[in-house]
Design a protein around this motif. Structure first.
Motif, PDB file in Angstrom:
ATOM      1  N   THR A  12      48.153  31.401  46.042  1.00  5.48           N
ATOM      2  CA  THR A  12      47.663  30.955  44.734  1.00  5.48           C
ATOM      3  C   THR A  12      46.289  30.325  44.866  1.00  5.48           C
ATOM      4  OG1 THR A  12      49.910  30.586  43.940  1.00  5.48           O
ATOM      5  CG2 THR A  12      48.153  29.433  42.773  1.00  5.48           C
ATOM      6  N   VAL A  13      46.104  29.508  45.907  1.00  2.87           N
ATOM      7  CA  VAL A  13      44.802  28.885  46.154  1.00  2.87           C
ATOM      8  C   VAL A  13      43.747  29.958  46.393  1.00  2.87           C
ATOM      9  CG1 VAL A  13      43.528  27.371  47.726  1.00  2.87           C
ATOM     10  CG2 VAL A  13      45.864  26.791  47.058  1.00  2.87           C
ATOM     11  N   ALA A  14      44.169  31.117  46.896  1.00  2.00           N
ATOM     12  CA  ALA A  14      43.228  32.208  47.140  1.00  2.00           C
ATOM     13  C   ALA A  14      42.924  32.999  45.878  1.00  2.00           C
ATOM     14  CB  ALA A  14      43.789  33.139  48.218  1.00  2.00           C
ATOM     15  N   VAL A  19      39.778  35.145  40.684  1.00  3.33           N
ATOM     16  CA  VAL A  19      39.856  35.594  39.292  1.00  3.33           C
ATOM     17  C   VAL A  19      38.855  34.823  38.424  1.00  3.33           C
ATOM     18  CG1 VAL A  19      41.337  35.729  37.257  1.00  3.33           C
ATOM     19  CG2 VAL A  19      42.249  36.343  39.506  1.00  3.33           C
ATOM     20  N   LEU A  20      38.798  33.504  38.586  1.00 12.02           N
ATOM     21  CA  LEU A  20      37.901  32.699  37.758  1.00 12.02           C
ATOM     22  C   LEU A  20      36.433  32.938  38.113  1.00 12.02           C
ATOM     23  CD1 LEU A  20      39.943  29.370  37.599  1.00 12.02           C
ATOM     24  CD2 LEU A  20      39.737  31.158  35.857  1.00 12.02           C
ATOM     25  N   PHE A  32      34.770  33.551  45.488  1.00 11.02           N
ATOM     26  CA  PHE A  32      34.926  34.760  46.297  1.00 11.02           C
ATOM     27  C   PHE A  32      35.511  34.467  47.675  1.00 11.02           C
ATOM     28  CE2 PHE A  32      30.547  33.186  46.445  1.00 11.02           C
ATOM     29  CZ  PHE A  32      30.340  32.980  47.802  1.00 11.02           C
ATOM     30  N   VAL A  33      35.491  33.205  48.131  1.00 10.92           N
ATOM     31  CA  VAL A  33      36.068  32.895  49.444  1.00 10.92           C
ATOM     32  C   VAL A  33      37.580  33.062  49.440  1.00 10.92           C
ATOM     33  CG1 VAL A  33      34.201  31.270  49.933  1.00 10.92           C
ATOM     34  CG2 VAL A  33      36.375  30.409  49.060  1.00 10.92           C
ATOM     35  N   GLY A  34      38.181  33.200  48.253  1.00  9.60           N
ATOM     36  CA  GLY A  34      39.613  33.457  48.199  1.00  9.60           C
ATOM     37  C   GLY A  34      39.996  34.724  48.936  1.00  9.60           C
ATOM     38  N   VAL A  35      39.116  35.720  48.950  1.00 14.59           N
ATOM     39  CA  VAL A  35      39.395  36.957  49.678  1.00 14.59           C
ATOM     40  C   VAL A  35      39.515  36.671  51.168  1.00 14.59           C
ATOM     41  CG1 VAL A  35      38.510  39.240  50.271  1.00 14.59           C
ATOM     42  CG2 VAL A  35      38.310  38.398  47.933  1.00 14.59           C
ATOM     43  N   ASP A  36      38.687  35.779  51.678  1.00 14.82           N
ATOM     44  CA  ASP A  36      38.750  35.433  53.098  1.00 14.82           C
ATOM     45  C   ASP A  36      40.063  34.732  53.424  1.00 14.82           C
ATOM     46  OD1 ASP A  36      35.623  35.825  53.947  1.00 14.82           O
ATOM     47  OD2 ASP A  36      35.841  35.099  51.909  1.00 14.82           O
ATOM     48  N   VAL A  37      40.537  33.914  52.491  1.00  9.79           N
ATOM     49  CA  VAL A  37      41.841  33.272  52.675  1.00  9.79           C
ATOM     50  C   VAL A  37      42.934  34.333  52.758  1.00  9.79           C
ATOM     51  CG1 VAL A  37      43.519  31.667  51.676  1.00  9.79           C
ATOM     52  CG2 VAL A  37      41.061  31.170  51.525  1.00  9.79           C
ATOM     53  N   PHE A  38      42.858  35.331  51.876  1.00  8.37           N
ATOM     54  CA  PHE A  38      43.817  36.436  51.912  1.00  8.37           C
ATOM     55  C   PHE A  38      43.781  37.160  53.257  1.00  8.37           C
ATOM     56  CE2 PHE A  38      44.004  36.743  47.100  1.00  8.37           C
ATOM     57  CZ  PHE A  38      45.359  36.490  47.029  1.00  8.37           C
ATOM     58  N   GLY A 280      55.097  30.498  42.314  1.00  9.75           N
ATOM     59  CA  GLY A 280      55.289  31.637  41.423  1.00  9.75           C
ATOM     60  C   GLY A 280      54.051  32.505  41.316  1.00  9.75           C
ATOM     61  N   ILE A 281      52.887  31.888  41.168  1.00  9.85           N
ATOM     62  CA  ILE A 281      51.646  32.666  41.097  1.00  9.85           C
ATOM     63  C   ILE A 281      51.392  33.353  42.428  1.00  9.85           C
ATOM     64  CG2 ILE A 281      49.145  32.519  40.803  1.00  9.85           C
ATOM     65  CD1 ILE A 281      49.608  30.249  38.826  1.00  9.85           C
ATOM     66  N   GLY A 282      51.700  32.662  43.525  1.00  2.94           N
ATOM     67  CA  GLY A 282      51.513  33.266  44.833  1.00  2.94           C
ATOM     68  C   GLY A 282      52.365  34.509  45.027  1.00  2.94           C
ATOM     69  N   LEU A 283      53.587  34.478  44.514  1.00  4.62           N
ATOM     70  CA  LEU A 283      54.472  35.634  44.648  1.00  4.62           C
ATOM     71  C   LEU A 283      53.899  36.875  43.965  1.00  4.62           C
ATOM     72  CD1 LEU A 283      57.978  33.991  44.075  1.00  4.62           C
ATOM     73  CD2 LEU A 283      57.203  35.137  46.162  1.00  4.62           C
ATOM     74  N   ILE A 284      53.208  36.688  42.849  1.00  6.66           N
ATOM     75  CA  ILE A 284      52.674  37.827  42.098  1.00  6.66           C
ATOM     76  C   ILE A 284      51.182  38.029  42.370  1.00  6.66           C
ATOM     77  CG2 ILE A 284      54.400  37.504  40.282  1.00  6.66           C
ATOM     78  CD1 ILE A 284      52.199  36.307  38.522  1.00  6.66           C
ATOM     79  N   SER A 285      50.644  37.334  43.379  1.00  7.60           N
ATOM     80  CA  SER A 285      49.194  37.303  43.591  1.00  7.60           C
ATOM     81  C   SER A 285      48.603  38.685  43.842  1.00  7.60           C
ATOM     82  CB  SER A 285      48.847  36.370  44.749  1.00  7.60           C
ATOM     83  OG  SER A 285      49.479  36.788  45.943  1.00  7.60           O
ATOM     84  N   TYR A 286      49.328  39.562  44.547  1.00  4.79           N
ATOM     85  CA  TYR A 286      48.771  40.892  44.810  1.00  4.79           C
ATOM     86  C   TYR A 286      48.560  41.654  43.505  1.00  4.79           C
ATOM     87  CZ  TYR A 286      48.511  45.803  46.160  1.00  4.79           C
ATOM     88  OH  TYR A 286      48.120  47.122  46.287  1.00  4.79           O
ATOM     89  N   SER A 287      49.565  41.659  42.642  1.00  5.20           N
ATOM     90  CA  SER A 287      49.416  42.362  41.365  1.00  5.20           C
ATOM     91  C   SER A 287      48.375  41.698  40.473  1.00  5.20           C
ATOM     92  CB  SER A 287      50.764  42.430  40.645  1.00  5.20           C
ATOM     93  OG  SER A 287      51.581  43.443  41.195  1.00  5.20           O
ATOM     94  N   VAL A 288      48.306  40.369  40.499  1.00  2.37           N
ATOM     95  CA  VAL A 288      47.271  39.671  39.728  1.00  2.37           C
ATOM     96  C   VAL A 288      45.886  40.105  40.207  1.00  2.37           C
ATOM     97  CG1 VAL A 288      46.237  37.414  39.241  1.00  2.37           C
ATOM     98  CG2 VAL A 288      48.728  37.679  39.210  1.00  2.37           C
ATOM     99  N   TYR A 289      45.729  40.172  41.510  1.00  2.00           N
ATOM    100  CA  TYR A 289      44.447  40.594  42.091  1.00  2.00           C
ATOM    101  C   TYR A 289      44.108  42.021  41.649  1.00  2.00           C
ATOM    102  CZ  TYR A 289      40.853  41.471  45.626  1.00  2.00           C
ATOM    103  OH  TYR A 289      39.677  41.782  46.267  1.00  2.00           O
ATOM    104  N   LEU A 290      45.104  42.900  41.648  1.00  2.00           N
ATOM    105  CA  LEU A 290      44.846  44.280  41.243  1.00  2.00           C
ATOM    106  C   LEU A 290      44.395  44.381  39.785  1.00  2.00           C
ATOM    107  CD1 LEU A 290      47.741  46.410  42.805  1.00  2.00           C
ATOM    108  CD2 LEU A 290      45.350  46.312  43.525  1.00  2.00           C
ATOM    109  N   TRP A 291      44.990  43.572  38.907  1.00  2.00           N
ATOM    110  CA  TRP A 291      44.732  43.718  37.475  1.00  2.00           C
ATOM    111  C   TRP A 291      43.469  43.016  37.000  1.00  2.00           C
ATOM    112  CZ3 TRP A 291      46.528  47.211  34.397  1.00  2.00           C
ATOM    113  CH2 TRP A 291      47.770  47.786  34.645  1.00  2.00           C
TER     114      TRP A 291
END
Length: 658
Positions: A12-14, A19-20, A32-38, A280-291
């Motif tokens: 979620t922190v990533a 997104v914002l 954009f550093v969230g991608v590096d966390v991922f 909860g946001i972390g669980l769906i983070s991949y789909s959130v990132y895609l959309w």
């Protein structure tokens, strides 16, 4: 491996800052550093699973790729499918053709290479690419084509020795990253997008997995808290001008490693990351990132200017809803093992192959059909030809490849451009030198039409200060300009730039003034150009009437004027672009009579440059109109100085006489 809820919280922190950041919320300028966390999380989790399989003697490369296919592909295929009708309805043929290429690249997990060759991640055009964010998926999948096989091949070594091999690979990748950032022959986009210069981030996660042994596991609030600070602070302190990745990527990458290793159950950081909504946001983070990127990109495509922040934030929130629906009804059904929609390995591989083939096929058809240009009315192609001719005329006027460097044509390499550069005045007399980005190149055409012969060395996307972002070649180009202008005895230097948001600040303008006035005695700076968002699309679809109805956006000009008024500009003088461009045209339109004045939202056609030059000659900021008239239309051998003008630092408009 045992489930750790804090890792989902870390996701979620990533994802939220990414997104914002893409939504345009300035507070999250380094989101954009969230991608590096991922990347680090992915390296840690996948390596942990691989090591467990190797230790248990059940390692199977087919099983590994089956898990990756179930995890990645179903949701990705759904997003690609949903993007298609919107791309058909809203994209011009040239943009649809780019989208078609990205479909193929995404299906082959090669999109990072495609986007490297098309544009930078922080370029304005990148914001309108619905599949831009898939570059990170490509990096991960390219990494996982090699890394599992490497672990399997070297598994006969002891675990500790194998860890040193991984550490050496991480050091080599980071070293390549740092070297490439300082090599002018390698673009900053290549360093950002390509796997060899990004692999060290995943390898740091892999090293955490090697270290994560039962006897070494211990929680530490201090180290976990330090890790969180190293992740969070760059989100708010970095921006598009930060040289990234490289040394600036170390804080979020190492911070993620500290959280993975020391945010154990019972620590404050783990408890914070394990709060229900965060998990909860972390669980769906991949789909959130895609959309999120398709939603934001299509909004930008449909808006004549930058969409309102409220709309972008609403779309960011919508990505959470779509992310949940995608996780619940797409991701989960394909990942339920024997209860999956496709329970057998052969079925999921057949599904994956079919989906990839469909994306490649549709992309190939889109390219072959020239972006389905048949959707457009006949008048569209006539206007397209007009713009193509205007672009060719502009390239000639700005000295593309000879005076202006944009990595195109025969001199796509900077050393070739500089080696062949001869864009200076001929004959004796004071020299006027001009530097900046493509807007400066336009101003060079204006000055020539006004009867001057500037020494021009400009570069696409180049800022006016060294080490302040932009393509990797800019610092070298700037240094070459300063050396060349000094050697030519330049008495007057003119600067122009589009100005990014972070450059519209008093502190930045003060540094800019200090840098240039220390190097040259007489320095002028053009204020930002009024922008006409949607101009190209409006002209192609509606012709001159549609363009004539457009109104300029002058927010950058207002922000520049405010910043200039508060900055210490010293001996630097400001030339008011808006006054010259808008002269004799109430409302400052993009059309004068039957002439189109701009090629796109910001760049001048030859007709636009000619009108700009006429107003500039009348205002005569370098001297009187008679002084310039004496040598027009030929270049002036000498440019008289209006007494005191360069030393005032005034940003006041110079109203042209009627």
């Amino acid at each position: 491996m045992k489930y750790r809820s804090e890792i989902d919280g870390l996701r979620t922190v990533a994802v939220v800052p990414v997104v914002l950041f893409h939504a345009g919320l300035g507070l999250f300028s380094g989101g954009f550093v969230g991608v590096d966390v991922f990347f680090v999380i992915s390296g840690f989790l996948i390596t942990t699973i691989l090591l467990g399989d190797l230790e248990a003697g059940r390692f199977s490369i087919l099983t590994f790729y089956e898990r990756r296919a179930r995890r990645i592909l179903p949701a990705l295929f759904v997003v690609l499918l949903i993007c298609l009708p919107f791309a058909w309805a809203w994209m011009l043929p040239s943009i649809f053709e780019e989208f078609a290429r990205s479909l193929i690249a995404v299906a082959l997990f090669f999109s990072n290479v495609l986007f490297w060759r098309e544009s930078g991640y922080f370029a304005p055009a990148a914001e309108e690419k619905p599949l831009l964010h898939t570059w990170s998926l490509a990096v991960e999948e390219q990494y996982y084509l090699i890394f599992p096989l490497l672990l399997w091949a070297l598994w006969r070594w002891r675990r500790e020795r194998l860890m040193w091999v991984v550490a050496a690979l991480a050091a080599a990748s980071l070293g390549l990253n740092l070297w490439a950032q300082r090599n002018d022959a390698i673009s900053s986009e290549a360093v950002f997008y390509l796997t060899p210069t990004r692999a060290w981030e995943l390898l740091v996660g892999s090293l955490c997995a090697f270290h994560d042994r039962p006897e070494r596991r211990r929680g530490s609030d201090a180290l976990a808290g330090l890790g969180m600070a190293m992740i969070v602070l760059p989100i708010f302190l970095y921006d598009a001008t930060t040289p990234f990745p490289g040394l600036y990527a170390l804080p979020p990458v190492l911070g993620t490693a500290l959280v993975l290793l020391f945010a154990r159950s019972g620590t404050r950081v783990a408890r914070l990351l394990s709060v229900g909504p965060v998990v909860g946001i972390g669980l769906i983070s991949y789909s959130v990132y895609l959309w999120h990127q398709p939603l934001l990109a299509f909004a930008r495509l449909r808006s004549p200017g930058e969409p309102p922040l409220g709309l972008m934030l609403a779309l960011a929130a919508a990505s959470l809803l779509l992310g949940y629906l995608s996780w619940r009804f797409v991701e989960q059904p394909f990942r339920r093992g024997k209860l999956s929609l496709l329970p057998r390995r052969g079925q999921i591989f057949a599904f994956s192959g079919a989906g990839m083939a469909a994306a490649i096929g549709l992309g190939a058809i889109g390219i072959a059909a020239d972006g389905f240009s048949g959707r457009m009315p006949p008048a569209f192609f006539e206007r397209e030809a007009v713009l193509a001719a205007a672009e060719a005329e502009r390239f000639e006027a700005i000295g593309q490849g000879t005076c202006h460097y944009n990595r195109m044509g025969e001199r796509a390499r900077l050393d070739d451009f500089l080696g062949a550069w001869t864009c200076g005045p001929e004959g004796p007399g004071p020299v006027l030198a001009l530097y900046g980005d493509s807007h400066a190149a336009d101003k060079a055409a204006v000055l020539r039409l006004a009867g001057m012969a500037p020494l021009q060395m400009t570069g696409a996307g180049c800022p006016l200060l060294p080490e302040s972002g932009g393509p990797s070649y800019c610092d070298t180009l700037l240094a070459a300009f300063v050396e060349t202008a000094r050697a030519a005895g330049a008495e007057r230097v003119v600067l122009a730039n589009r100005f990014e948001t972070n450059e519209l600040a008093p502190a930045y303008l003060s540094r800019l003034a200090d840098f240039w006035t220390e190097a040259f005695d007489e320095v002028y700076l053009f204020s930002p150009m009024p922008e006409f968002p949607g101009l190209k699309e409006g002209f192609l679809l509606g012709g001159l009437p549609a363009v004539a109805a457009l109104h300029p956006e002058t927010a950058e000009g207002t922000a520049f004027a405010d910043a200039a008024a508060r900055a210490d500009l010293g001996r630097l003088a400001v030339l008011p672009t808006e006054v010259y461009f808008c002269a004799d045209r109430p409302g400052c339109g993009a059309v004068a009579g039957d002439a189109l004045l701009l090629l796109d939202p910001t760049h001048l056609t030859r007709a636009g440059a000619a009108r700009f030059a006429e107003a500039f000659r009348t205002a005569a900021p370098f001297g009187t109109a008679d002084d310039l008239a004496d040598c027009a239309p030929d270049p002036c051998p000498a440019l008289p100085v209006r007494e005191g003008r360069a030393g005032t630092g005034s940003a006041a408009p110079l109203s042209p006489s009627r």
